[in-house]
Design an enzyme around this catalytic site. Sequence first.
Site, PDB file in Angstrom:
ATOM      1  N   LYS A  97      18.651 -95.029 -35.371  1.00 29.57           N
ATOM      2  CA  LYS A  97      18.189 -94.265 -36.096  1.00 29.57           C
ATOM      3  C   LYS A  97      17.363 -93.211 -35.849  1.00 29.57           C
ATOM      4  CE  LYS A  97      16.133 -96.579 -38.755  1.00 29.57           C
ATOM      5  NZ  LYS A  97      16.403 -97.671 -40.089  1.00 29.57           N
ATOM      6  N   ASP A 169      32.849 -93.683 -35.900  1.00 27.12           N
ATOM      7  CA  ASP A 169      32.117 -94.342 -35.328  1.00 27.12           C
ATOM      8  C   ASP A 169      33.373 -94.285 -33.648  1.00 27.12           C
ATOM      9  OD1 ASP A 169      30.824 -95.885 -36.450  1.00 27.12           O
ATOM     10  OD2 ASP A 169      31.708 -97.131 -37.401  1.00 27.12           O
TER      11      ASP A 169
END
Length: 405
Positions: A97, A169
């Site tokens: 993150k 992804d």
Amino acid sequence: MDHLPMPKFGPLAGLRVVFSGIEIAGPFAGQMFAEWGAEVIWIENVAWADTIRVQPNYPQLSRRNLHALSLNIFKDEGREAFLKLMETTDIFIEASKGPAFARRGITDEVLWQHNPKLVIAHLSGFGQYGTEEYTNLPAYNTIAQAFSGYLIQNGDVDQPMPAFPYTADYFSGLTATTAALAALHKARETGKGESIDIAMYEVMLRMGQYFMMDYFNGGEMCPRMSKGKDPYYAGCGLYKCADGYIVMELVGITQIEECFKDIGLAHLLGTPEIPEGTQLIHRIECPYGPLVEEKLDAWLAAHTIAEVKERFAELNIACAKVLTVPELESNPQYVARESITQWQTMDGRTCKRPNIMPKFKNNPGQIWRGMPSHGMDTAAILKNIGYSENDIQELVSKGLAKVED
């Protein structure tokens, strides 16, 4: 640098790549390196294995050819071991993150102190900097698609829909692979490493550019598809034949002329709406767009897929049957190119999955091992960078490393 035991193959033989990340995006980058011959080390949490391991089959594909290191890279001696590993690493990829590594003290500058030539690829949903509202948020495939404008363009006229399986992804992972290789080329030329900031939403923004350009440069937004048909062009997209579905692309002057003769629209050729030299039929702007679709639907519905493929091959119109997954294995093109292969897992089972792509003629990729177990190669990797048996046991006793039982 001594390498870990593995066969030498592929265009990236001799390269050491290390990655830290779970699930798909970051690990997909590592997977590509591993299939092309690089020595790839997969860092996992000591207490909790990568969540991808709960899947029954996919991990055997996505984690093949890897060396498994279970190490707490943020704490005490575990951090020291990680930084020592970085001294012999060419490319480090981390997926987290935002600037999570920097917040925990592992900055680019710290890494470059240990290896000035290191290429560092940071992969996150929203990037390493920006606004507090977004930068530190978690992100997966659908999040990146939604935030990038990619998702809103997909689906049907009635409802947007994410593109599956996990498109963001895979695009992001492949972007990390190519960007890291570009940076490595420069680092070897200059002796100076690079840090790459890959925001998944920006990857998908770039991938969704085709229709967005009309909005950014004219305020017009393309409508979504209707029943799988191209939103702009007639004769392009998904169509139903008498015995199943095909996709086709009616593109090209002669292709349109010959197709129009077959479907009974030859009289429209050379009109102001479809002048000579027309290469595409605009579904909306051309007043005959709906008629083209109507006639094409009727013609296709009256013919089998085999008949359509044969005729379109004669006319050089691109088309393909929409294959079901069971049809893939027996398809002659798949068989001829060995597009699907099988190998032995670490516990001796046979695993069938897609083969390595693309196909390198002179230095082909290779599948040399299945997915390693949690911590399987920890001891071998730590020994490779100078740790003794006692050093390794001390890390294990402190909960900073895990070795295979």
